[in-house]
Design an enzyme around this catalytic site. Sequence first.
Site, short mmCIF file in Angstrom:
data_model
loop_
_atom_site.label_atom_id
_atom_site.label_comp_id
_atom_site.label_asym_id
_atom_site.label_seq_id
_atom_site.Cartn_x
_atom_site.Cartn_y
_atom_site.Cartn_z
N PHE A 15 1.39 -44.26 -54.02
CA PHE A 15 1.72 -43.34 -52.63
C PHE A 15 1.99 -44.11 -51.41
O PHE A 15 3.36 -44.00 -50.98
CB PHE A 15 0.33 -42.52 -52.50
N ASP A 35 3.21 -53.64 -60.06
CA ASP A 35 2.27 -52.54 -60.30
C ASP A 35 2.10 -52.39 -61.79
O ASP A 35 2.86 -52.76 -62.55
CB ASP A 35 3.07 -51.19 -59.82
N THR A 39 -2.23 -45.75 -61.71
CA THR A 39 -2.02 -44.60 -60.91
C THR A 39 -0.73 -44.21 -60.19
O THR A 39 -0.37 -43.27 -59.89
CB THR A 39 -3.12 -44.43 -59.92
N ASP A 60 -0.48 -56.78 -63.94
CA ASP A 60 -1.90 -56.22 -63.33
C ASP A 60 -2.32 -57.60 -62.39
O ASP A 60 -2.51 -58.69 -63.13
CB ASP A 60 -2.64 -56.27 -64.53
N LEU A 75 -2.00 -53.87 -51.97
CA LEU A 75 -2.21 -52.25 -51.97
C LEU A 75 -2.86 -51.69 -53.07
O LEU A 75 -3.13 -50.68 -53.40
CB LEU A 75 -1.11 -51.56 -51.46
N TYR A 147 -15.62 -48.88 -56.03
CA TYR A 147 -14.41 -48.74 -54.82
C TYR A 147 -14.94 -49.62 -53.71
O TYR A 147 -14.50 -50.31 -53.01
CB TYR A 147 -14.11 -47.28 -54.53
N1 LIG Z 1 -4.18 -43.18 -49.45
C1 LIG Z 1 -5.31 -43.39 -48.76
O1 LIG Z 1 -5.79 -42.45 -47.93
C2 LIG Z 1 -6.12 -44.61 -48.79
C3 LIG Z 1 -7.10 -44.77 -47.94
C4 LIG Z 1 -7.98 -45.99 -47.85
C5 LIG Z 1 -7.57 -46.95 -48.52
N2 LIG Z 1 -6.35 -47.02 -49.11
C6 LIG Z 1 -5.85 -47.95 -50.00
O2 LIG Z 1 -4.52 -48.26 -49.90
C7 LIG Z 1 -3.97 -48.77 -51.20
C8 LIG Z 1 -2.93 -47.75 -51.77
O3 LIG Z 1 -3.55 -46.43 -51.88
P1 LIG Z 1 -2.71 -45.18 -52.48
O4 LIG Z 1 -3.06 -44.11 -51.77
O5 LIG Z 1 -1.29 -45.51 -52.26
O6 LIG Z 1 -3.08 -45.22 -53.93
P2 LIG Z 1 -2.16 -44.95 -55.43
O7 LIG Z 1 -3.39 -44.96 -56.44
O8 LIG Z 1 -1.27 -43.89 -55.12
O9 LIG Z 1 -1.82 -46.59 -55.34
C9 LIG Z 1 -2.34 -47.49 -55.90
C10 LIG Z 1 -1.32 -48.28 -56.71
O10 LIG Z 1 -1.83 -49.59 -57.26
C11 LIG Z 1 -1.57 -49.45 -58.56
N3 LIG Z 1 -2.65 -50.38 -59.28
C12 LIG Z 1 -4.05 -50.09 -59.52
N4 LIG Z 1 -4.60 -51.19 -60.27
C13 LIG Z 1 -3.73 -52.06 -60.31
C14 LIG Z 1 -3.86 -53.43 -60.98
N5 LIG Z 1 -5.02 -54.01 -61.47
N6 LIG Z 1 -2.75 -54.10 -60.90
C15 LIG Z 1 -1.44 -53.63 -60.42
N7 LIG Z 1 -1.50 -52.49 -59.82
C16 LIG Z 1 -2.33 -51.59 -59.82
C17 LIG Z 1 -1.25 -48.29 -59.00
O11 LIG Z 1 -0.80 -48.03 -60.31
C18 LIG Z 1 -0.72 -47.58 -57.92
O12 LIG Z 1 0.64 -47.57 -57.81
C19 LIG Z 1 -5.13 -48.74 -52.02
O13 LIG Z 1 -5.39 -50.22 -52.12
C20 LIG Z 1 -6.40 -47.93 -51.41
O14 LIG Z 1 -7.51 -48.45 -51.58
C21 LIG Z 1 -5.60 -45.54 -49.27
#
Ligand SMILES: NC(=O)c1ccc[n+]([C@@H]2O[C@H](COP(=O)([O-])OP(=O)(O)OC[C@H]3O[C@@H](n4cnc5c(N)ncnc54)[C@H](O)[C@@H]3O)[C@@H](O)[C@H]2O)c1
Length: 342
Positions: A15, A35, A39, A60, A75, A147
Site C-alpha cells: 500500500f 517485494d 501482502t 525476501d 517498508l 510486529y
Molecule cells: N499503513 C499504515 O498505517 C502503517 C502504519 C505504521 C507503519 N507502517 C509500516 O509501513 C510499511 C508499509 O506498510 P503498508 O501499509 O504498505 O503494508 P503492506 O502490507 O501493504 O506492504 C508491505 C509490503 O512489504 C512486502 N513484504 C512483507 N514482508 C516482506 C519480506 N520479508 N521481504 C520482502 N517484502 C516483504 C509485502 O508483500 C508488501 O508489499 C510497513 O513496514 C509497516 O510496518 C504502516
Amino acid sequence: MTRPARILVTGGAGFLGSHLCDRLLLAGHEVLCVDNFSTGSKRNIAHLLGHPRFELLRHDIGLPLRVEVDDIYNLACPASPPHYQRDSLQTTLTSVQGAFHLLGLALRTGARLLQASTSEVYGDPACHPQREDYWGHVNPIGPRACYDEGKRCAETLCFDYRRRHGLRVKVARIFNTYGPRMQADDGRVVSNFVVQALSGSTLTVFGDGRQTRSFCYVDDLIDGLLRLMGSADDFCGPVNLGNPAESTMLELAQQVLMLTGSRAAIGFAPLPVDDPARRRPDIGLAMRHLGWQPAVPLRTGLERTIDYFRGLLPQDPAVAGTALPPDWLPVEAARPESRLRH
Ligand SMILES: NC(=O)c1ccc[n+]([C@@H]2O[C@H](COP(=O)([O-])OP(=O)(O)OC[C@H]3O[C@@H](n4cnc5c(N)ncnc54)[C@H](O)[C@@H]3O)[C@@H](O)[C@H]2O)c1
C-alpha cells in the site's frame, strides 16, 4: 528537483510502498522495487511495469541483497494485525533480519536508509498524545509482539549502526495511514468499514467503539517520508508521522456510512488482545525539523478512498445490492445480536 538517484524501496508493491514508488519516479529517480508479495500486490504497481526507470525484483529481505543504490526505504513488513499474526515468526524475522541485511547494504554502498517504524512501538500508551521520547508500553509476549517488538528491534539496529558506523539512518514512526490501494480484506479499520458499507454488510466495531485512532491520508504520509529522507544528515528521528486529528471508531463508522450513503448497520465485536485505547501523534518534531504536517482532512481522504474501492466494483452494491467478488469479503466478526440500526 533533487539530483536523480537510484532508490531501493522494499515493500514497494504494498500500500504505502507503491505510492512511494510513484512519487520517486515522478521526481525523476530510478526505483528498484523489492517485494516478496506476501501482502503486496502486482495490481498496485501494474501501471509502473513498463516505466524505463522502474525495476521490480521478487526477493525476501530476510535474505541478503546485493545491489548498488543511493537511498534505501525499508517498508517491507506486513502491517495489519491479521497479516502480521498469520506467520508471526516470519514477521519478527522480516523486521529484524530484514533491517540487519539492509543496514549492511547501506554500509557497503554508503546509502542513506529510512526505516518504516510504527506507532505500535508505543504499545498501549500510558501518555497521550505520544511523543517520540515516550518509551512505550508494549506487551513483549502477546500476539502483537511479533510486529511491535520486531519494529522496536529494527529501530535499535538502526541506532546501533549509526553509533558504530556513522550510517545515515532515518526512523519514521508511522501512525495509521489510509487511502487507495489498501487491501479490502486486510482487517484495517478504514478498509473494513468502507468495504462493509459498500457491500451493505454490518460495520464491525471492536469493543464499545470509544477507542480512538488518528488517520493520516497516504499522500500526506508519503510527503513526510520524502522530507525525512531529504532532511539534514544529523537528523535521524525517530519522528512521528501521522495526523493528530483523533476520531473514535464509532465516529469513523458513522462518517463512512454517511459518505457512502450506505444503510448498513453497525455491530460490536470483542476487543482484540492488547488493542490500544488511544492513539494520537504529537507531530511537533516533524513540524520543526521537516516543516511537515498533514494537509488532507479526513472527509476528503475518505471520499478518495471510497472512490477507489467503488472503482474496483462492477457496480455499487450499497445501491444495487450486488454481491462482492469472493476476495472482497470483509472480516465478518460482528455479533448479530448486538447490531445497532442507523
Ligand atoms: N499503513 C499504515 O498505517 C502503517 C502504519 C505504521 C507503519 N507502517 C509500516 O509501513 C510499511 C508499509 O506498510 P503498508 O501499509 O504498505 O503494508 P503492506 O502490507 O501493504 O506492504 C508491505 C509490503 O512489504 C512486502 N513484504 C512483507 N514482508 C516482506 C519480506 N520479508 N521481504 C520482502 N517484502 C516483504 C509485502 O508483500 C508488501 O508489499 C510497513 O513496514 C509497516 O510496518 C504502516
